[in-house]
Motif scaffolding. Structure first.
Motif, PDB file in Angstrom:
ATOM      1  N   SER A   1       0.885  -1.303  -0.134  1.00  0.00           N
ATOM      2  CA  SER A   1       0.103  -0.033  -0.014  1.00  0.00           C
ATOM      3  C   SER A   1       0.814   1.356  -0.022  1.00  0.00           C
ATOM      4  N   ILE A   2       0.709   2.001  -0.997  1.00  0.00           N
ATOM      5  CA  ILE A   2       1.299   3.177  -1.000  1.00  0.00           C
ATOM      6  C   ILE A   2       0.294   4.468  -0.789  1.00  0.00           C
ATOM      7  N   SER A   3       0.665   5.474   0.237  1.00  0.00           N
ATOM      8  CA  SER A   3      -0.279   6.611   0.252  1.00  0.00           C
ATOM      9  C   SER A   3       0.471   7.879   0.553  1.00  0.00           C
ATOM     10  N   ARG A   4      -0.059   8.997   0.780  1.00  0.00           N
ATOM     11  CA  ARG A   4       0.527  10.209   0.969  1.00  0.00           C
ATOM     12  C   ARG A   4      -0.177  11.125   2.072  1.00  0.00           C
ATOM     13  N   ASP A   5       0.806  11.899   2.306  1.00  0.00           N
ATOM     14  CA  ASP A   5       0.368  12.898   3.367  1.00  0.00           C
ATOM     15  C   ASP A   5       0.742  14.371   2.467  1.00  0.00           C
TER      16      ASP A   5
ATOM     17  N   SER B   1      -0.219  17.192   3.347  1.00  0.00           N
ATOM     18  CA  SER B   1      -0.038  18.316   4.355  1.00  0.00           C
ATOM     19  C   SER B   1       1.484  18.437   4.545  1.00  0.00           C
ATOM     20  N   LYS B   2       2.126  17.246   4.611  1.00  0.00           N
ATOM     21  CA  LYS B   2       3.621  17.184   4.861  1.00  0.00           C
ATOM     22  C   LYS B   2       4.606  16.707   3.649  1.00  0.00           C
ATOM     23  N   ASN B   3       3.957  16.710   2.729  1.00  0.00           N
ATOM     24  CA  ASN B   3       4.541  16.385   1.396  1.00  0.00           C
ATOM     25  C   ASN B   3       5.505  15.139   1.725  1.00  0.00           C
ATOM     26  N   GLN B   4       4.755  14.005   2.290  1.00  0.00           N
ATOM     27  CA  GLN B   4       5.424  12.716   2.401  1.00  0.00           C
ATOM     28  C   GLN B   4       4.613  11.674   1.708  1.00  0.00           C
ATOM     29  N   LEU B   5       5.295  10.644   1.172  1.00  0.00           N
ATOM     30  CA  LEU B   5       4.730   9.352   1.126  1.00  0.00           C
ATOM     31  C   LEU B   5       5.070   8.395   1.779  1.00  0.00           C
ATOM     32  N   THR B   6       4.207   7.226   1.994  1.00  0.00           N
ATOM     33  CA  THR B   6       4.245   6.149   2.954  1.00  0.00           C
ATOM     34  C   THR B   6       4.263   4.678   2.046  1.00  0.00           C
TER      35      THR B   6
END
Length: 120
Positions: free
Chosen positions: A70-74, A76-81
């Protein structure tokens, strides 16, 4: 200058979920310039594409890993997970995030990588 920085635990136990974060600076992950990609390299092996997320938040996964990834993003933080579930010893690798330029299809920028070891 785009910079990517991976972070996460260095050791994960078998059957657990690996979770890594990539913090992006110098570019916004919601701008249609890059696909934000996760790639790994197991010891002694070549690079393996895991998946990517584009500026709209649409995700793409390797067929061999899709059921566990699973790839997601935030934004507001300019981050990927990246989350990889049910890990085994074979998931031990260096994990990288990279930016794939959408016109040239070249990986313009890479993070330094983070080493993950699956061990009990």
């Amino acid at each position: 200058q785009v910079q990517l920085q991976e972070s996460g635990p260095g050791v994960v136990k078998p059957s657990q979920t690996l979770s890594l974060t990539c913090t992006v600076s110098g570019s916004s992950i919601i701008v249609n310039q890059y696909d934000w990609t996760w790639i790994r390299q197991p010891p002694g092996k070549g690079l393996e594409w895991i998946g990517a997320i584009d500026y709209r938040g649409v995700t793409y996964y390797s067929p061999s890993l899709k059921s566990r990834t699973s790839i997601s993003r935030d934004t507001s933080k300019n981050q990927l997970t990246l989350q990889l579930s049910s890990v085994t010893l074979e998931d031990s690798a260096w994990y990288y995030c990279a930016s794939l330029e959408v016109v040239s299809y070249k990986y313009d920028y890479w993070g330094q990588g983070t080493q993950v070891t699956v061990s009990s």
